[in-house]
Design a protein around this motif. Structure first.
Motif, PDB file in Angstrom:
ATOM      1  N   CYS A  52       0.799  -1.229   0.000  1.00 44.29           N
ATOM      2  CA  CYS A  52       0.000   0.000   0.000  1.00 44.29           C
ATOM      3  C   CYS A  52       0.821   1.264   0.000  1.00 44.29           C
ATOM      4  CB  CYS A  52      -0.906   0.015   1.222  1.00 44.29           C
ATOM      5  SG  CYS A  52      -2.007  -1.378   1.296  1.00 44.29           S
ATOM      6  N   GLY A  53       2.055   1.201  -0.260  1.00 47.62           N
ATOM      7  CA  GLY A  53       2.831   2.427  -0.306  1.00 47.62           C
ATOM      8  C   GLY A  53       4.135   2.295   0.437  1.00 47.62           C
ATOM      9  N   SER A  71       3.847   3.502  -4.744  1.00 49.77           N
ATOM     10  CA  SER A  71       3.373   2.125  -4.740  1.00 49.77           C
ATOM     11  C   SER A  71       4.114   1.331  -5.803  1.00 49.77           C
ATOM     12  CB  SER A  71       1.864   2.081  -5.007  1.00 49.77           C
ATOM     13  OG  SER A  71       1.377   0.788  -4.793  1.00 49.77           O
ATOM     14  N   GLU A  72       4.023   0.045  -5.699  1.00 45.00           N
ATOM     15  CA  GLU A  72       4.626  -0.829  -6.693  1.00 45.00           C
ATOM     16  C   GLU A  72       3.893  -2.154  -6.714  1.00 45.00           C
ATOM     17  OE1 GLU A  72       8.617  -2.187  -5.850  1.00 45.00           O
ATOM     18  OE2 GLU A  72       8.343  -1.779  -3.742  1.00 45.00           O
ATOM     19  N   HIS A  73       4.080  -2.892  -7.771  1.00 45.04           N
ATOM     20  CA  HIS A  73       3.484  -4.217  -7.975  1.00 45.04           C
ATOM     21  C   HIS A  73       1.988  -4.107  -8.298  1.00 45.04           C
ATOM     22  CE1 HIS A  73       7.206  -5.506  -6.230  1.00 45.04           C
ATOM     23  NE2 HIS A  73       6.869  -5.132  -5.020  1.00 45.04           N
ATOM     24  N   CYS A  90       6.233  -2.823 -11.857  1.00 42.74           N
ATOM     25  CA  CYS A  90       5.880  -1.408 -11.966  1.00 42.74           C
ATOM     26  C   CYS A  90       6.037  -0.673 -10.643  1.00 42.74           C
ATOM     27  CB  CYS A  90       4.449  -1.255 -12.446  1.00 42.74           C
ATOM     28  SG  CYS A  90       3.228  -1.744 -11.219  1.00 42.74           S
ATOM     29  N   SER A  91       6.214   0.619 -10.747  1.00 40.66           N
ATOM     30  CA  SER A  91       6.173   1.513  -9.600  1.00 40.66           C
ATOM     31  C   SER A  91       5.501   2.796 -10.083  1.00 40.66           C
ATOM     32  CB  SER A  91       7.568   1.778  -9.030  1.00 40.66           C
ATOM     33  OG  SER A  91       8.439   2.263 -10.018  1.00 40.66           O
ATOM     34  N   HIS A 113       8.627   5.284 -12.398  1.00 42.33           N
ATOM     35  CA  HIS A 113       9.300   6.252 -11.530  1.00 42.33           C
ATOM     36  C   HIS A 113       9.050   5.790 -10.092  1.00 42.33           C
ATOM     37  CE1 HIS A 113       8.926   8.539 -15.234  1.00 42.33           C
ATOM     38  NE2 HIS A 113       9.896   9.321 -14.789  1.00 42.33           N
ATOM     39  N   SER A 114       9.821   6.281  -9.138  1.00 45.15           N
ATOM     40  CA  SER A 114       9.617   5.848  -7.753  1.00 45.15           C
ATOM     41  C   SER A 114      10.214   6.857  -6.774  1.00 45.15           C
ATOM     42  CB  SER A 114      10.233   4.459  -7.531  1.00 45.15           C
ATOM     43  OG  SER A 114      11.602   4.462  -7.865  1.00 45.15           O
TER      44      SER A 114
END
Length: 151
Positions: A52-53, A71-73, A90-91, A113-114
């Motif tokens: 969740c973040g 977030s990711e996945h 993904c992010s 991006h992240s």
């Protein structure tokens, strides 16, 4: 030099002025971002998977409490047509209503991006989000910050 710059930028900024009767609210509003928490965006009542973040910013804009979440996945469930086999892991970032837990927006322009951070600009009523060109965990389609320099 850094302290002078910080002091100068703080002196020139204007925050949101609280109303006359404002008092801090110390009551817990709960958390919506932990494994098996109820997911308010899923009408079937499915629970969160815990993703969740990672980097979150809590802010208030126009009286609304908002959480910006890195977030990711799980992009297949969030962005129609996303294929992690061809696009890689993904992010991205999203905005969540911190009182209800509902996602306001999943921002597709932030894919790959992240490490996001957010600032609420009360004058323009805008949320500014900053992130790196790093596709966290993506070995299929890395971003510019993931490419190792050659010597």
């Amino acid at each position: 030099r850094v302290l002078l710059l910080l002091a100068a930028s703080m002196a020139g900024s204007r925050g949101q002025i609280p109303s006359r009767g404002w008092t801090p609210n110390s009551e817990s509003i709960g958390t919506y971002c932990y494994k098996d928490a109820r997911n308010p965006n899923d009408p079937g009542g499915q629970a969160h998977d815990g993703g969740c973040g990672c980097e979150n910013t809590l802010m208030r804009l126009d009286g609304r409490l908002i959480m910006m979440e890195s977030s990711e996945h799980g992009c297949e469930n969030v962005f129609p047509g996303y294929n992690s086999t061809t696009e890689g892991d993904c992010s991205y970032f999203r905005l969540r209503d911190a009182l209800t837990g509902s996602v306001i927006a999943n921002v597709s322009g932030s894919l790959r991006h992240s490490f996001f951070a957010a600032v609420a600009d009360h004058t323009s009523r805008t949320v500014w989000v900053f992130g790196s060109a790093h596709a966290r965990g993506n070995t299929v389609r890395p971003n510019v910050c993931d490419i190792k320099p050659t010597r």
